[in-house]
Design an enzyme around this catalytic site. Structure first.
Site, PDB file in Angstrom:
ATOM      1  N   ASP A  16       8.366  32.301  49.467  1.00  0.00           N
ATOM      2  CA  ASP A  16       9.884  32.072  49.846  1.00  0.00           C
ATOM      3  C   ASP A  16      10.536  33.354  49.952  1.00  0.00           C
ATOM      4  O   ASP A  16      11.711  33.218  49.251  1.00  0.00           O
ATOM      5  CB  ASP A  16      10.292  30.868  48.721  1.00  0.00           C
ATOM      6  CG  ASP A  16       9.347  29.750  48.832  1.00  0.00           C
ATOM      7  OD1 ASP A  16       9.003  29.458  49.717  1.00  0.00           O
ATOM      8  OD2 ASP A  16       9.214  29.160  47.758  1.00  0.00           O
ATOM      9  N   LYS A  19      10.820  35.041  54.681  1.00  0.00           N
ATOM     10  CA  LYS A  19      10.082  35.463  55.898  1.00  0.00           C
ATOM     11  C   LYS A  19      10.636  34.756  56.997  1.00  0.00           C
ATOM     12  O   LYS A  19      10.606  35.311  57.942  1.00  0.00           O
ATOM     13  CB  LYS A  19       8.885  35.347  55.474  1.00  0.00           C
ATOM     14  CG  LYS A  19       7.984  36.012  54.242  1.00  0.00           C
ATOM     15  CD  LYS A  19       6.437  35.658  54.013  1.00  0.00           C
ATOM     16  CE  LYS A  19       6.376  34.282  53.635  1.00  0.00           C
ATOM     17  NZ  LYS A  19       7.056  33.870  52.478  1.00  0.00           N
ATOM     18  N   GLY A  43       6.855  26.869  53.870  1.00  0.00           N
ATOM     19  CA  GLY A  43       8.146  26.094  54.234  1.00  0.00           C
ATOM     20  C   GLY A  43       9.053  27.532  54.738  1.00  0.00           C
ATOM     21  O   GLY A  43       9.305  28.123  53.740  1.00  0.00           O
ATOM     22  N   HIS A  44       9.242  27.687  55.961  1.00  0.00           N
ATOM     23  CA  HIS A  44       9.952  28.724  56.676  1.00  0.00           C
ATOM     24  C   HIS A  44      11.216  28.373  57.310  1.00  0.00           C
ATOM     25  O   HIS A  44      11.397  27.585  57.919  1.00  0.00           O
ATOM     26  CB  HIS A  44       9.208  29.623  57.422  1.00  0.00           C
ATOM     27  CG  HIS A  44       7.881  30.190  56.923  1.00  0.00           C
ATOM     28  ND1 HIS A  44       6.954  30.992  57.462  1.00  0.00           N
ATOM     29  CD2 HIS A  44       7.222  30.283  55.623  1.00  0.00           C
ATOM     30  CE1 HIS A  44       6.083  31.525  56.632  1.00  0.00           C
ATOM     31  NE2 HIS A  44       6.144  30.660  55.530  1.00  0.00           N
ATOM     32  N   GLN A 228       3.281  32.496  52.648  1.00  0.00           N
ATOM     33  CA  GLN A 228       3.212  32.647  51.097  1.00  0.00           C
ATOM     34  C   GLN A 228       3.523  34.094  50.841  1.00  0.00           C
ATOM     35  O   GLN A 228       4.367  34.551  51.612  1.00  0.00           O
ATOM     36  CB  GLN A 228       1.691  32.253  50.757  1.00  0.00           C
ATOM     37  CG  GLN A 228       1.071  30.720  50.350  1.00  0.00           C
ATOM     38  CD  GLN A 228       0.934  30.192  51.931  1.00  0.00           C
ATOM     39  OE1 GLN A 228      -0.184  30.813  52.652  1.00  0.00           O
ATOM     40  NE2 GLN A 228       1.638  29.305  52.454  1.00  0.00           N
TER      41      GLN A 228
END
Ligand code: GDP
Ligand code: IMO
Ligand code: MG
Length: 429
Positions: A16, A19, A43-44, A228
């Protein structure tokens, strides 16, 4: 502007780090964006034109119509989630189905993976890992086990896959009913549902390894997107509180089939403070009001699960370890704006265990929970810096903070993010 052709973006901590935002920006300077590890545990977030987009599997370059998006063989793909994500985004990500390639070597997540993970985490109780419950760990375990795994390419040969899936379900049902005293899965229903997903994904499944080798030979610029972060890497992270894939830059090679010698530059992304979701040691965690203030100012709630993120000071000792592992050419500092208005500010420069400094970031899982962070105090700044567009726009205390991170980590800061939007970015390359 960057002159390198092939770039890797990797998280330096526990995920988180923003990225997704950085990959979206750098996509404008690349022809291909490749995700190389993980699954929909990621989750991006990408934000532009007053809209926020949350992505889990499709590379964060999807909103650039000239960019080819590749899902590498290092991923574990939940076909249902991938199809849903394509559907949700294809109106804005023009022509997505024609420029999305899914590796035939990527592994797949099935209902039994999610079920076994839920049972296992429940069974562990307080000792759980605190996973995202997306079936990631069990799918990678089956990959290593080989005989109970399914790769995306097998959807191209459904007549072979059908009996295999039925065999796997029967085997998994033994565990559900006899070990956990739980309900079995219906093999026919599972196959019917997943065969339909496979049929829809079929046109996008390809030998992405060969495709990438050709793209590199043709001089196309490749951007590698890590999910990650380095401290969640299965080999180098804070084991066992890690994810099950190679979340450091090491994952590029295994997760795409592209040699590390083809990467021109590696940039590590790090928040201006540290966060962690799930269980596991976190030496700089702030459990009092400052941690709460950071969580509220930074809106630190998980992109995938909505869980509140644990917040703490920037851990330069851990980041220096991550920088050495990845071999960084540059750092990207994100969410620097969130620190504005804090009553105090500190960076961790080392760990003490029993009053003695640790020489290196430890592998022993019993040491980290005892580690007492050595904190260096820095001058806080009261200002809202989200409107800054150049380094000189930042108040002196924020500039000093960035310089201190460069010194402690030993790599130059190439980019600074001071808000979620594309525009809220300072380039220093
Ligand atoms: P990722 O998993 O590394 O892509 O990061 P996430 O998307 O899970 O989490 C980053 C969060 O911070 C998202 O909600 C972003 O919209 C937001 N964000 C990104 N950069 C900034 C920034 O510079 N400042 C602030 N305040 N928020 C940011
Ligand atoms: P992005 O790509 C933050 C964490 C989980 C849990 C541990 C193992 O958005 O940075 P898993 O479901 O992978 O077996 O969970 O890893 N985790 C993440 N934390 N960001 C992520 O991804 C994460 N993906 C997994 O919370 O602690
Ligand atoms: Mg995330």
């Amino acid at each position: 502007m960057t002159t390198a052709t092939n770039t890797c973006i990797v998280g330096l901590t526990w995920g988180d780090e923003a990225k997704g935002k950085i990959v979206d920006i750098l996509s404008a300077e690349h022809d291909v964006v490749v995700r190389y590890n993980g699954g929909n545990n990621a989750g991006h977030t990408v934000a532009f034109d007053d809209r926020t987009h949350k992505l889990h599997l499709v590379p964060s370059g999807l909103f650039h119509p000239e960019v080819t998006c590749v899902i590498g063989g290092g991923l574990v793909i939940d076909p249902q989630v991938l199809l849903e994500e394509i559907r949700t985004n294809e109106s804005l990500a023009k022509g997505l189905r024609d420029r999305l390639l899914i590796s035939d070597r990527a592994h797949t997540i099935w209902p039994w993976h999610k079920k076994i993970e839920a049972l296992s985490e429940k069974h562990l109780g307080k000792g759980k890992i605190g996973t995202t419950l997306r079936g990631i760990g069990p799918a990678y375990a089956d990959k290593a086990n080989r005989v109970t795994a399914v790769r995306m390419g097998e959807f191209l040969r459904p007549e072979h896959l059908k009996p295999k899936v039925e065999r796997i379900v029967r085997q998994k049902n033994e565990v559900f009913t006899k070990v956990f005293d739980d309900e079995p899965l219906d093999p026919a229903a599972v196959w019917e549902e997943y065969a339909a997903y496979g049929e829809q994904l079929r046109p996008m499944i390809a030998d992405t390894t060969a495709w990438l080798h050709q793209a590199i030979a043709d001089g196309r610029r490749i951007l590698f997107e890590g999910a990650q972060g380095t401290l969640l890497d299965i080999d180098h992270g804070t084991y066992p509180y890690v994810t099950s894939s190679s979340a450091s830059a090491a994952g590029v090679w295994t997760g795409t089939g592209v040699s590390p010698r083809a990467i021109d530059q590696i940039w590590g992304v790090v928040k201006a403070y540290t966060t962690r979701v799930g269980e596991g040691p976190f030496p700089t965690e702030l459990t009092g009001p400052i941690g709460d203030q950071i969580r509220e100012q930074g809106n630190e709630y998980g992109t995938t699960t909505g869980r509140p993120r644990r917040c703490g000071w920037l851990d330069a000792f851990a980041i220096r370890y991550a920088a050495a592992l990845n071999g960084l050419d540059g750092i990207v500092i994100t969410l620097l704006d969130v620190l504005g208005g804090l009553p105090e500010l500190a960076i961790c420069t080392g760990y003490l265990v029993d009053g003695k400094p640790l020489e290196a970031f430890p592998a022993d899982p019993t040491l980290l929970p005892q580690a007492e962070p050595v904190l260096e105090r820095l001058e806080p700044w009261p200002d809202d810096i989200s409107g800054a567009r150049t380094f000189d726009d930042l108040p002196p205390a924020a500039q000093a903070y960035v310089h201190r991170v460069e010194e402690l980590v030993g790599a130059p800061v190439r980019m600074i993010s001071i808000g979620p939007d594309r525009e809220q970015t300072i380039r220093r390359d």
